[in-house]
Every structure is written in C-alpha cells, then in structure tokens.
Design a protein around this motif. Structure first.
Motif, short mmCIF file in Angstrom:
data_model
loop_
_atom_site.label_atom_id
_atom_site.label_comp_id
_atom_site.label_asym_id
_atom_site.label_seq_id
_atom_site.Cartn_x
_atom_site.Cartn_y
_atom_site.Cartn_z
N THR A 110 7.70 5.50 2.37
CA THR A 110 6.79 4.39 2.08
C THR A 110 6.35 3.75 3.39
OG1 THR A 110 8.75 3.07 1.78
CG2 THR A 110 7.69 3.89 -0.20
N TYR A 111 5.41 4.43 4.04
CA TYR A 111 4.98 3.99 5.36
C TYR A 111 4.24 2.67 5.28
CZ TYR A 111 5.60 8.99 5.83
OH TYR A 111 6.09 10.24 5.76
N CYS A 112 4.40 1.88 6.33
CA CYS A 112 3.56 0.71 6.51
C CYS A 112 3.20 0.73 7.97
CB CYS A 112 4.33 -0.55 6.12
SG CYS A 112 3.38 -2.03 6.38
N TYR A 113 2.25 1.56 8.32
CA TYR A 113 2.03 1.92 9.72
C TYR A 113 0.71 1.38 10.26
CZ TYR A 113 1.35 5.08 13.71
OH TYR A 113 1.11 5.62 14.95
N PHE A 114 -0.31 1.33 9.41
CA PHE A 114 -1.61 0.90 9.91
C PHE A 114 -1.70 -0.62 9.88
CE2 PHE A 114 -3.62 5.05 8.20
CZ PHE A 114 -2.93 5.75 9.16
N ARG A 115 -2.36 -1.15 10.89
CA ARG A 115 -2.59 -2.59 10.95
C ARG A 115 -4.09 -2.82 11.05
NH1 ARG A 115 1.95 -2.37 9.67
NH2 ARG A 115 3.75 -3.34 10.62
N PHE A 116 -4.52 -4.04 10.74
CA PHE A 116 -5.94 -4.34 10.87
C PHE A 116 -6.34 -4.15 12.32
CE2 PHE A 116 -4.78 -7.37 7.35
CZ PHE A 116 -5.06 -6.44 6.39
N GLY A 117 -7.25 -3.23 12.54
CA GLY A 117 -7.74 -3.00 13.90
C GLY A 117 -6.97 -1.96 14.67
N GLY A 118 -5.99 -1.34 14.09
CA GLY A 118 -5.27 -0.33 14.86
C GLY A 118 -4.08 0.22 14.10
N VAL A 119 -3.10 0.66 14.86
CA VAL A 119 -1.87 1.16 14.25
C VAL A 119 -0.69 0.44 14.89
CG1 VAL A 119 -2.78 3.41 13.63
CG2 VAL A 119 -1.76 3.09 15.87
N TYR A 120 0.46 0.59 14.29
CA TYR A 120 1.63 -0.16 14.71
C TYR A 120 2.18 0.35 16.03
CZ TYR A 120 6.25 -2.28 14.23
OH TYR A 120 7.39 -2.99 14.42
N ASN A 121 2.32 1.66 16.15
CA ASN A 121 2.92 2.26 17.34
C ASN A 121 1.98 3.32 17.88
OD1 ASN A 121 5.44 1.08 17.65
ND2 ASN A 121 6.28 2.30 15.99
N ASP A 122 2.10 3.57 19.18
CA ASP A 122 1.34 4.67 19.76
C ASP A 122 2.14 5.97 19.56
OD1 ASP A 122 -0.60 6.02 20.98
OD2 ASP A 122 -0.42 5.03 22.93
N ILE A 123 1.41 7.09 19.56
CA ILE A 123 2.14 8.35 19.47
C ILE A 123 2.47 8.83 20.88
CG2 ILE A 123 1.16 9.03 17.26
CD1 ILE A 123 -0.76 10.82 18.67
N ASP A 124 3.54 9.59 20.99
CA ASP A 124 3.97 10.04 22.31
C ASP A 124 3.84 11.57 22.42
OD1 ASP A 124 5.91 10.77 20.59
OD2 ASP A 124 7.46 9.47 21.42
N ASP A 125 4.17 12.06 23.59
CA ASP A 125 4.03 13.51 23.83
C ASP A 125 4.94 14.33 22.93
OD1 ASP A 125 2.14 12.99 25.67
OD2 ASP A 125 3.50 13.07 27.40
N CYS A 179 0.82 -1.21 0.00
CA CYS A 179 0.00 0.00 0.00
C CYS A 179 0.85 1.26 0.00
CB CYS A 179 -0.91 0.02 1.22
SG CYS A 179 -2.06 -1.31 1.20
N GLY A 180 2.00 1.19 0.65
CA GLY A 180 2.82 2.40 0.71
C GLY A 180 3.57 2.65 -0.57
N ARG A 181 3.50 1.73 -1.52
CA ARG A 181 4.36 1.84 -2.68
C ARG A 181 3.60 2.17 -3.95
NH1 ARG A 181 6.69 -0.50 1.26
NH2 ARG A 181 8.95 -0.50 1.39
N MET A 182 2.35 2.52 -3.80
CA MET A 182 1.62 2.98 -4.99
C MET A 182 1.72 4.48 -5.09
SD MET A 182 -1.51 0.39 -5.06
CE MET A 182 -1.52 -0.12 -3.38
N ASP A 183 1.01 5.16 -4.20
CA ASP A 183 1.19 6.61 -4.14
C ASP A 183 2.21 6.88 -3.05
OD1 ASP A 183 1.11 9.26 -3.91
OD2 ASP A 183 -1.05 9.45 -3.76
N TYR A 184 3.47 7.03 -3.45
CA TYR A 184 4.50 7.14 -2.42
C TYR A 184 4.48 8.49 -1.73
CZ TYR A 184 6.72 9.02 -6.56
OH TYR A 184 6.97 9.72 -7.71
N LEU A 185 3.69 9.44 -2.22
CA LEU A 185 3.67 10.75 -1.56
C LEU A 185 2.58 10.85 -0.51
CD1 LEU A 185 4.44 13.14 -4.49
CD2 LEU A 185 5.94 12.25 -2.77
#
Lengths: 146, 338, 373
Positions: free
Chosen positions: C157-172, C70-76
């Motif tokens: 080329t992000y691969c960040y979203f996962r089924f049901g959530g995201v890969y990492n939490d964001i921090d302060d 998914c990250g490699r189609m529209d790389y922008l």
C-alpha cells in the motif's frame, strides 16, 4: 479430421512440456526464506512505525513538541504534549503517544517535521493479540533503546 | 500357512498400509508440491516434517463429528466408509510379490473394477446427504465423469485380457517375466498401440480416482470442496484415506498390467523370503514412481472444464481404445504365433 | 445456502450464493446466481461488503491527508491510484512537476503494473485450478516488491507520490536492480508461455469462453484489458496522454476476439510493453530535482471542477474534484475501472456453465476493495 489429430498431438505435446518445466523446478534450489529461523534485513528506506531521534549529545529527544506531526497526520494517531522549561530553547516534549493501530505509515509526520526529530524504525516483528500493545509511548521506547 | 491366519495377517497389513500410506502420501504430496513450487513444504514437525502426517491425523481425529443442519445422518456417515471399504477390499487381489498376495482369484481384475464402481456411489451419497448445493453439483459431476471414464478403462482392460488370456493378476505379472522388454508396455508385437493403451489407462485411472486435472469432485476454486464441503474431522479424513487408497489401487493396476508388477527388469529371481522382498521392492518402486507422476501432474496443470473432460473421454479416449481393441484382435488373429 | 434442498418440485431453478466467502471471488464479493442445473440463468453481483467511504473521507480532510487512502483502494496497483489523485490535484492547483519526478513516477507505476499483472496471472490460473504458476509469479513479483520497497519504503500500500513530486529520489542501486529485473523477466516469460499459455487444458478453458462483444464493453463502460480484449483500442496513456508517456514509445496490445483468452493475452503482452516503457524511461531519466523548487505547503485549488484519468492496471481510473477554494475537496468522485468491468458480468454470464463463469470472473481481474472503495 486432420485438425482433430493435429490438436491431439500438439495438445499431448504441450502437456509433456508442462511436466518438463515443473520437473526441472523440482530439482532446483528453493527460493523461500525460512522466516522464524532466518530474518531479512530491511532496506534503509523501510517504513516501520515512527520513532524519535535523540540528540546526540544529551540523548534527549530532538523533538520540541511543535505539534506539526500531530496536525499533519491523516489518521490522527499522534498525540504530543510539551512544556516550557527554564534554560531550554523551545519546548520540551513530555508525552509522545503513537497509536499504531490506526497509523497507515504514510510518512507525512516525518515529512512535516522541520526539526529532523522523527524517523522510521526498522521494526517489523510486531504481533500481539492485545490492542493496547500497539499504543506506543515513543519517549519510553527511546529510553529503552539508550 | 492356515487360511484363517492368512486372512488376519492380510487385514492387519492392508489396514495399516492404507492408513500409513494415506498419511505419508499427503506428506509426499506436500513435499512434492513444495519443491515443484521452489519451497520446502512441511519441515517443522519431526525431521523433514516426517511427523507432520501424524500430527494432522491426531488433529482430524480429535475434531468433533458435527452433523450440520439438514443432512441425512445415515447417508452422511456411511458415505465415507463406502469410499474407503471397497478400496481396502481391492487390495485383496493385488499381488505385492509372487507369493505375497491375500487371495489369488481367477477373476481378480474383474473384482477390482466391481469394487471401484462402489467408490462413486459413496461420493454421490455423501454429496446428496450433505444437503449442500455445491456438494450436489459435485456429486452429479462425479457420476457422469465416472461413467464416461469407466468405458475406455474397461476397453483397454479387455485388450489386456485378450493378450494375456487371464484375469488373474498374478498370472498377468508372470506372463511378463524376463528382461524388461517383456513388460506389456514394450510388447509392440502383441499390440502396436501398447504405449497408447498405457497412457489411456493411466489417464482413466486419474479420472476414476478424481485426481487433478480431473478433480471434479473437489474443484476447490469452483465448488469450495465439492462433495466434501460439509464433512468435519474424521469424516473428511476417511474420504481422504479412501481417495489415496484408490490412487494406490489405480497405480498398482497400471504397474501390474503394463509395467510388469513385481518383476525385476532383469531376469533374476530368488526363492523364499528374499524372493518376496525382491519382488515387493520392485513392485513398490514402480508403484511409487507412478504415484509420484500423479502428484507431479496435479501440481502442473490447471483443472479441465467439465464438458472438456467428457469430450476427452467420448471423442478421444473411447474411439482410440476401441480402435486399439480391434487392432489387437486382428493382430492376435493374423499373427497367432507372436 | 439455506441448508435444505427440499424445494418446490415445480421450481426448476435454484439460487446459489457465490460468496461473500468463496475461493474464486478473491475477496468479499457476493454473486447471487440463479442456476438451472449447472447453467447460470441469472447472475447478480452484490457489492458493498467492504465499502469504506473513501470518497466521503476525501471530502472531510485536507488534500494531502487523503494521500494514504489512495494506496488502499486498489492494493495491487496502488501507485496508479497515487498517480491519479496526485495528478488531479496538481491539475487543479496548477502545480508544476519537475521532469525527473515525472520519470520516476512512470517507472514506479509501470513496475507496479507488472507486479499487478503477475499476481493476476497467478491468481487467474489458480481460479482455473493450477496452483504452481501462482508461486512462480510470486517469485518474480517479489523482486519488484523489493525494488519498490527500496524507494517507497512499503511493499504493497504505497504512499509515495506527493503533490509536485515524489517522496524519495531513486538511486543507482534501484536503476541497476530494475534493469536486472527486466533482463530476468524477459527470460522468464517463455517459461510461462510454455507452462501455461500453450497448455491445451488452459486453451480449452479460455478460448471462446465468456465472450464480451465490443458493443457490450462500450455499453458498460469497460476499460483497460477487458475493453482491449474486446477490440477497443483505448488506453488513457495513449489517448489522453499525461505525465511523460507521449515521449515514450510503446504499443497497446489489442485483441479482437473478446473471449477470456484475449483478455489473458492482453495482460501478458502488457507486461512486455511495461518493460519497454521502463527501459526507455531509465535511459531518458534526467538529472534534477524531484520536488518543485517552491515547496508545496497549502494546497488550495481555485473554485472549479477538475478531472484527471490515468491508466491503472485494471483500466481507466478517473478522479473528479470539485473545489470550492478551501483546503479540502467539496466533492471527490473516484471512477474505479473494475466497478464498470464487473457490471457487465450479469449480462455476459447468461446461459454459461458455472466453471466458465468463474473463468470469466477471473479474467476480469477484480480487486474488491477497489470496487467498493
């Protein structure tokens, strides 16, 4: 006719404003990093190629060669082999090859590892004209590190 | 000084000046662009990247002079020279200081314009001889652009000749002696629209030398490299040198006609060798300030569309310069004592 | 180019191959132009130079294994594509997404949209011959890339979203950085306005150039800023709301003119709207999990036909899944916005001058790997 002069004056003015902006930036400090001389610190979550995490006591890899990463890899770039040894719980990894040429750094191997034996390295200065240089033996790399 | 020695010295000076000047203007251009864009520009080869132009030159010279298939070999090879040689010839009449001029010709101004017109012929032949469609489009654009911009440029020049009564460049500079308010750009008593004439002349010299935002001959995002598309190695290098030499001519003319040439802004003059240095340093200061402006303009604006370029000439510059011509004529006629 | 210019004297037109290697096509797009002098008689985009069979790849690997593609189609604007695919599979497999994860998705997608628009802005002015705004835009975009790198781990080329959530939490640090970025960017926009938008040369090059009528945009299925520049008020975020967009307050910039300037203005306004969305999302960001309580292991959607569209930076990106109940798709169809946006190019450029046609092409905001997929 008045439109003609209006456009002429406002147009000329816009051109001088443009010159003013670039002229101002000419005297401002540069923002680029002089790469080969300076280096950036990678953020903690930066995804480089994967590496094995050693067991803190023995220095041996934590990996038990369960093969989940190999199964979960979309590009099929991981090859793991292990063997059963006397006195060790589970298997011992004997071969862990990462073909970095096809890796897309998606992180599914790290996610699928239930034993916390994989992590991303922070290496990014990787360049070589030879394809073979990107077929990493991760066990070897771990030994070199320690 | 005997005449033949003068000629030889001039040739040596001008050839080395044109070559080094082109090389170091590229350096200036890259440094200027760099700092405008908040980066450094060349810095690795030599201190501050000062040897970069020499490295680039060596690279260009060592490249094969390759003749692509289908080109007209004679036109293809002659075209770069036809851009370069007239530019160098024009240096002949440029007064670098009061005495530092190869030939003080009475029709100096006319001679420069005569040679400047050859420049476009070189570009046209080069683009035709390249047998490349992009080059051909660029060549056609170039000609109509040059025709359109020569008119306001010449009308403005006629205005200047009217107020100075001479076509001798050195005479024109001499007539601006004294404090800097005597420079033509500030002489509103000669013509009310003098600063406007200066702007018109400067814009026209930008267009004549095919500089951004009027770089129709190159237009790299539309026509690859325009007229230079097929040129390898030194063929391209000579085009490049010619282009920069033309910029110097254009800016030198602007400095001479409007900014007092080698005149210092204060009425202070020396004789002998010191006088030559004094005049030359003021001339070069003005010249390079103008060239810097040219570079600055290039890195600020987008390119004009081709018909807008012609519109600008035919609808704005020509009417205003004609009006200016009439106004100046009236001013001279009605207030002849000024 | 076939080298020689010796052609039939009676032939009044000539063919010009723009690309596949050309500075203005931003990739390997080839446009076959039939020209009469500098006027375009006919323009035909030729695609397929970077076709990588992403759809087919989706059909022979498990649902999760398609994520990196998914990250490699529209790389922008890779995250929008992540979002589209993940949301489609979630709809198919009925996976609940925690609210915090949805907010994180929106924040990162909108950041990605800004970075995409900034890059487009620079590249577009570069197409028009101005080099400097490109590097100013890169300077700003770098800030976003650093922010996104700190949560997703990659820069493009992000691969960040996962089924049901995201890969990492964001921090302060990320939240503070984002707020700082928005503050900085708000100060920066007037500079772009004065340097580029108000510049007379740019106005002359874009105003009334390359008009695309409402009707033409509809016929070709144009979406995104191209459609909104032609007066079509359509944005998937508003008209087929997904994720948490209904809870956020933002406007859809629509311009009626349909010329290149209108498309330019839509994108410049969208940067501001995206910043508004991010600010609100940061304020509303709930505490909680970023992955579903019951970990998603084997995704096996029920038999059926599913569709989900998201608003990517270039328009509506739709994913159609046909599942036969197995652990991989039976058919995966990706509807990429630029493919439709480009298809109107031939009709829109008829009788246009070459530089105008290139300005029009720039204003369509093409990303070639996304067209070819």
């Amino acid at each position: 006719m008045s439109g003609y002069f209006k456009e002429l004056i406002s147009g000329t003015k816009s051109l001088f404003i443009g010159l003013g902006i670039t002229g101002k930036y000419f005297f401002e400090p540069v923002v680029t990093l002089q790469y080969p001389h300076e280096h950036l610190e990678m953020t903690p979550r930066y995804r480089g190629h994967i590496e094995l995490i050693p067991n803190e006591e023995t220095g041996e890899p934590k990996c038990i060669a369960c093969g989940m990463c190999q199964k979960g890899c979309p590009s099929g770039c991981i090859e793991v082999k292990g063997e059963k040894r006397e006195g060790v719980k589970g298997k011992v990894v004997t071969k862990y090859i990462l073909n970095f040429t096809t890796c897309s750094l998606c992180g599914q191997c790290v996610e699928s590892c239930k034993f916390g034996a994989l992590r991303f390295s922070k290496e990014y200065n990787l360049a070589s004209p030879r394809k073979e240089d990107f077929i990493f033996d991760l066990i070897e790399k771990l030994k070199e590190k320690s | 000084m005997p005449e033949w020695l003068r000629v030889i010295l001039f040739i040596i000076f001008v050839l080395s000046f044109a070559g080094l000047n082109a090389a170091y203007l590229v350096w200036c251009e890259r440094k200027g662009a760099g700092h405008i864009q908040r980066r450094i520009g060349p810095k690795e080869v030599g201190p501050f990247g000062l040897l970069q132009p020499l490295a680039d030159g060596a690279k260009l010279m060592s490249k094969q002079l390759f003749l692509p298939k289908g080109v007209d070999p004679i036109l293809f090879m002659v075209a770069p020279l036809m851009v370069m040689v007239p530019a160098i010839m024009s240096f002949c009449v440029i007064p670098f200081s009061e005495t530092f001029v190869a030939r003080e010709i009475n029709l100096g101004l006319l001679m420069i314009f005569a040679f400047a017109s050859v420049n476009v012929l070189g570009l046209l032949l080069g683009s035709w001889g390249s047998a490349n469609k992009y080059a051909l489009i660029a060549g056609a654009r170039c000609v109509s652009q040059n025709v359109a911009y020569e008119i306001p440029m010449l009308i403005t020049t006629i205005t200047m000749v009217m107020v100075t009564n001479t076509m001798n460049l050195n005479e024109i500079v001499r007539s601006q002696a004294g404090w800097f308010i005597h420079w033509h750009i500030f002489r509103l008593d000669m013509s009310l629209l003098m600063p406007v004439s200066f702007l018109i002349f400067f814009v026209c010299s930008l267009a004549e030398t095919n500089r951004a935002p009027f770089d129709m001959a190159e237009a790299e995002s539309e026509l690859i490299a325009g007229a230079y598309t097929e040129y390898p190695g030194m063929g391209f290098g000579v085009f490049f040198m010619g282009e920069y030499a033309n910029i110097v001519i254009g800016c030198a003319l602007t400095a001479i006609l409007f900014l007092g040439g080698w005149q210092a802004p204060i009425p202070l003059n020396f004789g002998g060798f010191l006088g030559v240095l004094w005049g030359m340093s003021w001339f070069f200061l003005k010249l390079y300030a103008l060239i810097f402006t040219v570079i600055w303009i290039r890195w600020t604006y987008p390119r004009t569309q081709f018909y807008e370029l012609l519109n600008l000439s035919w609808k704005v510059l020509i009417p205003i310069s004609l009006f200016n011509l009439i106004l100046t004529a009236l001013q001279i006629k009605i207030f002849p004592w000024l | 180019m076939n080298g020689t210019l010796q052609q039939d004297v009676n032939q009044e037109t000539f063919t010009l191959n723009l690309g596949p290697q050309h500075p203005a096509t931003h990739g390997v797009l080839r446009v076959k132009l039939v020209m009469d002098g500098e006027y375009i008689v006919e323009a035909e985009p030729v695609l397929g130079y970077i076709h990588r069979m992403h759809e087919k790849m989706g059909e022979n690997r498990t649902w999760a294994k398609f994520l990196p593609n998914c990250g490699r189609m529209d790389y922008l604007s890779a995250l929008s594509y992540n979002h589209g695919y993940v949301a489609a599979v979630e709809r198919a497999a009925k996976i609940e997404v925690p609210e915090r994860a949805e907010y994180i998705r929106v924040i990162t997608v909108e950041l990605n949209r800004i970075s995409s628009h900034l890059l487009w802005f620079g590249a577009f002015v570069l197409d028009l011959g101005g080099f400097t705004p490109l590097l100013y835009a890169f300077d700003d975009r770098e800030f976003i890339l650093d922010l996104l790198e700190s949560v997703t781990g990659s820069r493009l080329t992000y691969c960040y979203f996962r089924f049901g959530g995201v890969y990492n939490d964001i921090d302060d640090a990320f939240i503070a950085g984002t707020r700082e970025f928005i503050k900085k960017q708000r100060k920066r926009m007037p500079m772009y306005d004065a340097l580029v938008t108000k510049n007379i040369i740019l106005i002359k090059r874009l105003k009334e150039i390359g008009p695309i009528s409402k009707d033409m945009a509809r016929r070709y299925g144009a979406t995104g800023p191209v459609a909104r520049g032609s007066g079509i008020n359509y944005d998937v975020r508003k008209h087929e709301p997904y994720s948490v967009y209904p809870e956020l307050d933002f406007d859809i910039p629509v311009y009626e003119e349909g010329d290149s300037m209108a498309r330019y203005m839509v994108r410049m306004d969208e940067i501001e709207q995206s910043m508004r969305i991010i600010e609100q999302a940061l304020d509303k960001l709930p505490e909680g999990e970023i992955k579903p309580k019951k970990a998603v292991k084997m995704v096996k959607p029920e038999k059926g036909d599913y569709y989900h569209a998201v608003e990517a930076a270039r328009g509506s990106f739709g994913v159609r899944l046909v599942s036969d109940g197995k652990n991989q798709a039976y058919r995966l169809k990706l509807r990429s916005p630029t493919y439709s946006n480009l298809s109107l190019y031939g009709e829109a450029t008829k009788g246009m001058l070459l530089p105008d046609a290139l300005a029009l092409m720039g204003s369509l905001d093409l990303v070639i790997p996304e067209i070819d997929r």
